[in-house]
Scaffold this motif. Structure first.
Motif, mmCIF file in Angstrom:
data_model
loop_
_atom_site.group_PDB
_atom_site.id
_atom_site.type_symbol
_atom_site.label_atom_id
_atom_site.label_comp_id
_atom_site.label_asym_id
_atom_site.label_seq_id
_atom_site.Cartn_x
_atom_site.Cartn_y
_atom_site.Cartn_z
ATOM 1 N N SER A 218 0.849 -1.196 0.000
ATOM 2 C CA SER A 218 0.000 0.000 0.000
ATOM 3 C C SER A 218 0.877 1.237 0.000
ATOM 4 C CB SER A 218 -0.869 0.006 1.254
ATOM 5 O OG SER A 218 -1.728 -1.090 1.259
ATOM 6 N N LYS B 12 -12.923 -0.691 2.035
ATOM 7 C CA LYS B 12 -11.505 -0.850 2.348
ATOM 8 C C LYS B 12 -11.305 -0.716 3.855
ATOM 9 C CE LYS B 12 -7.033 -0.861 1.985
ATOM 10 N NZ LYS B 12 -6.361 -2.111 1.599
ATOM 11 N N HIS B 14 -8.511 -0.428 6.850
ATOM 12 C CA HIS B 14 -7.159 0.103 6.890
ATOM 13 C C HIS B 14 -6.858 0.385 8.360
ATOM 14 C CE1 HIS B 14 -3.899 1.817 4.716
ATOM 15 N NE2 HIS B 14 -4.181 3.077 4.932
ATOM 16 N N LEU B 19 -13.634 2.114 5.107
ATOM 17 C CA LEU B 19 -14.397 2.792 4.062
ATOM 18 C C LEU B 19 -15.458 1.783 3.623
ATOM 19 C CD1 LEU B 19 -14.009 5.518 2.378
ATOM 20 C CD2 LEU B 19 -13.036 4.083 0.611
ATOM 21 N N GLY B 41 -11.725 9.616 4.964
ATOM 22 C CA GLY B 41 -11.477 8.617 3.920
ATOM 23 C C GLY B 41 -11.261 9.205 2.538
ATOM 24 N N SER B 43 -8.524 10.702 1.121
ATOM 25 C CA SER B 43 -7.267 10.263 0.481
ATOM 26 C C SER B 43 -7.314 8.776 0.171
ATOM 27 C CB SER B 43 -6.071 10.549 1.398
ATOM 28 O OG SER B 43 -5.955 11.925 1.616
ATOM 29 N N THR B 44 -7.892 8.002 1.080
ATOM 30 C CA THR B 44 -7.997 6.551 0.853
ATOM 31 C C THR B 44 -8.779 6.285 -0.422
ATOM 32 O OG1 THR B 44 -7.935 6.152 3.216
ATOM 33 C CG2 THR B 44 -8.847 4.396 1.870
ATOM 34 N N LYS B 47 -6.692 7.105 -3.472
ATOM 35 C CA LYS B 47 -5.625 6.110 -3.649
ATOM 36 C C LYS B 47 -6.178 4.784 -4.162
ATOM 37 C CE LYS B 47 -2.259 7.897 -0.356
ATOM 38 N NZ LYS B 47 -1.528 7.614 0.885
ATOM 39 N N LEU B 48 -7.377 4.445 -3.737
ATOM 40 C CA LEU B 48 -7.998 3.207 -4.239
ATOM 41 C C LEU B 48 -8.242 3.313 -5.740
ATOM 42 C CD1 LEU B 48 -10.601 2.416 -1.428
ATOM 43 C CD2 LEU B 48 -8.654 1.001 -2.081
ATOM 44 N N LEU B 53 -3.685 1.552 -3.178
ATOM 45 C CA LEU B 53 -4.082 0.694 -2.062
ATOM 46 C C LEU B 53 -4.873 -0.479 -2.647
ATOM 47 C CD1 LEU B 53 -5.495 3.300 0.496
ATOM 48 C CD2 LEU B 53 -3.316 2.124 0.630
ATOM 49 N N ASP B 154 -5.688 15.454 -4.516
ATOM 50 C CA ASP B 154 -5.898 15.291 -3.077
ATOM 51 C C ASP B 154 -5.457 16.575 -2.374
ATOM 52 O OD1 ASP B 154 -6.421 14.231 -0.635
ATOM 53 O OD2 ASP B 154 -4.883 12.675 -0.695
ATOM 54 N N GLY B 206 -15.688 7.275 6.734
ATOM 55 C CA GLY B 206 -15.614 6.188 5.753
ATOM 56 C C GLY B 206 -16.915 5.902 5.016
#
Lengths: 219, 291
Positions: A218, B12, B14, B19, B41, B43-44, B47-48, B53, B154, B206
């Motif tokens: 990650s 997701k 983490h 999320l 959530g 940035s997550t 990134k997904l 990620l 972001d 999330g």
């Protein structure tokens, strides 16, 4: 992979430039040492050259914390891993070439005092390169599986444990014994080929492990 | 209008963060703002989309294709700027452009130079020597120079001064003049969204609590101000969040168009701002009703 290599070259070139005073100082010191001692000390030169160039080629991407950026580029994780292996190998080759250049330079400057490298010494340089390759193949899966700082720590712990086990079990002191073993094996063509083949197989295993682990990382 | 990005039941885990069940679409020709508190959530999620990620569940479709299958090929069509970008510290701004260019077939050197100049970036300065704001500008210049169809940004305006922020937002508006392109950007700054976003998605812990066209959302929600009696009538069922102050209650209620008949005497109905929507959704109504 070409854009990745080009990118790595641009950053390595800048890092080399920064390190060049230090590198030049060491190389000059070695040339002087060779000329004044009436002999070559190839393994010492090889160790320094390879170490420095491996640091540049292998670690520059890891220590600059750019992995997230690299992974966001339109390249696959497998390409990123393969590039790292290729660059490490090129760093090793460049170190070997630099070793020969330094030895050759000393001989050219003072042919009477610095002898030309003997086949025995050249074999030592190659043995050292193979030891470095073995170390790199063992090291790279760790930094691909974990983030670089944790990977280096995990590798160091694993290396200490392996060294302790080899000392306790067989009385071998790790890299030095491996170096002497490689030197002996390289003296005969057939075992030398076997050694190189074995190292290549270990390299492929290392590459597969790194690719597998990096695909799951990650950022 | 085709969707350049579609998220379906995205999930997701983490660490302690989850999320869950995120559904979101980013149509071409639009700017979508992703907003939420720290750790919501944002940035997550970005990134997904980019594959930084691994996904636990759900589906991501980029340009109509499964993102997991398209991978690197689809990333050629995306411009991404991460929060607090870290690029090669020893390379100068112009060298960054040179080393990134070969990755993108549609890289435009002239555009890169133009954006660097517009951002007043010193092109001969190493990335490590740039200020935080200038680092963000350099990353933006890289993301905007290859005619990316989808821009994922972001917190792109964090660290920029107000003038530069406005320039960037204008640039994003310029990008979507080409109706085949779209922007998804996360931010804390609701005024940025007020200015440029066509669509808004609000994340809370999330979960996507609200998403839709910005103007529709602002039309369909209302702030109602009044006394404690607001919580005693039918209005309570329409309330999604609120706060109690010395001056009385403020509630965020849905169905703005049909609220008038439910308001007790003396209560006032107002159109909320985006900040109100975010703030009151984050607050929830549980604390109000618990009293």
């Amino acid at each position: 992979m070409r854009p990745l290599i080009r990118m790595a070259w641009a950053t390595s070139r800048r890092l080399l430039l920064l390190m060049s005073p230090l590198l030049a100082f060491y190389l000059a010191l070695m040339v002087v040492h060779q000329v004044t001692k009436r002999g070559t000390d190839i393994p010492a030169i090889a160790f320094t050259c390879m170490f420095m160039l491996i640091i540049v080629s292998t670690f520059q991407g890891l220590t600059f914390d750019v992995e997230g950026f690299m992974a966001s580029l339109p390249v696959t994780r497998a390409q990123l891993v393969r590039t790292k292996y290729l660059l490490s190998f090129l760093g090793l080759l460049a170190g070997l070439a630099l070793t020969l250049a330094v030895a050759g330079l000393a001989h050219a400057l003072a042919p009477g005092r610095a002898a030309a490298p003997t086949p025995e010494e050249l074999r030592s340089a190659v043995a050292l390169a193979l030891v470095d390759a073995f170390g790199l193949f063992a090291f790279l899966p760790f930094v691909h599986a974990f983030e670089p700082s944790r990977g280096i720590l995990a590798f160091s712990l694993a290396a200490i444990l392996a060294l302790a086990a080899s000392l306790a079990g067989w009385g071998l002191d790790g890299a030095a014994d491996l170096f002497r073993f490689f030197q002996r094996v390289l003296a005969q063509p057939a075992p030398a080929l076997g050694l190189i083949g074995g190292l290549l197989a270990f390299g492929l295993l290392s590459l597969s492990l790194s690719t597998w682990a990096y695909a799951r990382r990650s950022f | 209008m085709a969707n350049l990005l579609e998220l379906r039941n995205l999930s997701k885990s983490h660490g302690a963060f989850n999320l869950r069940d995120v559904d979101l679409a980013v149509p071409a020709g639009t700017i979508t703002g992703l907003i939420g508190a720290n750790g919501a959530g944002k940035s997550t999620l970005l990134k997904l989309v980019l594959g930084l990620l691994p996904l636990d569940g759900g589906e991501i479709r980029l340009f109509g294709e499964d993102a997991r299958l398209g991978g690197a090929r689809l990333r050629q069509r995306i411009g991404f700027v991460q929060e607090s970008p870290t690029l090669f510290p020893l390379l100068r701004v112009d060298e960054l452009g040179e080393v990134v260019a070969p990755f993108y077939p549609r890289w435009d050197r002239a555009t890169y130079r133009r954006i660097c100049d517009a951002f007043e970036l010193p092109r001969k300065t190493a990335f490590a020597r740039l200020s935080q704001g200038s680092r963000m500008k350099a990353a933006l210049a890289l993301a905007l120079s290859h005619e990316a169809e989808l821009l994922l940004l972001d917190e792109p305006t964090s660290g920029l001064d107000p003038l530069m922020r406005r320039d960037l937002l204008d640039l994003l508006l310029e990008v979507i003049q080409d109706e085949g392109r779209a922007v998804l950007f996360s931010t804390h700054i609701t005024s940025d969204l007020e200015r440029v976003a066509d669509h808004v998605a609000i994340l809370k812990a999330g979960r996507l609590v609200l998403a839709g066209a910005k103007d529709d959302l602002l039309e369909s929600w209302a702030l109602v101000r009044g006394g404690e009696e607001l919580l005693e009538g039918p209005l309570k069922d329409r309330c999604r969040g609120g706060e109690r102050t010395e001056l009385g209650l403020t509630l965020l209620c849905e169905g703005a168009g049909s609220l008038a008949s439910l308001l007790p005497d003396g209560a006032l109905q107002e159109r909320p701002s985006l900040e109100d929507l975010v703030y009151f959704h984050d607050r929830g109504k549980e604390s109000l009703c618990a009293r």
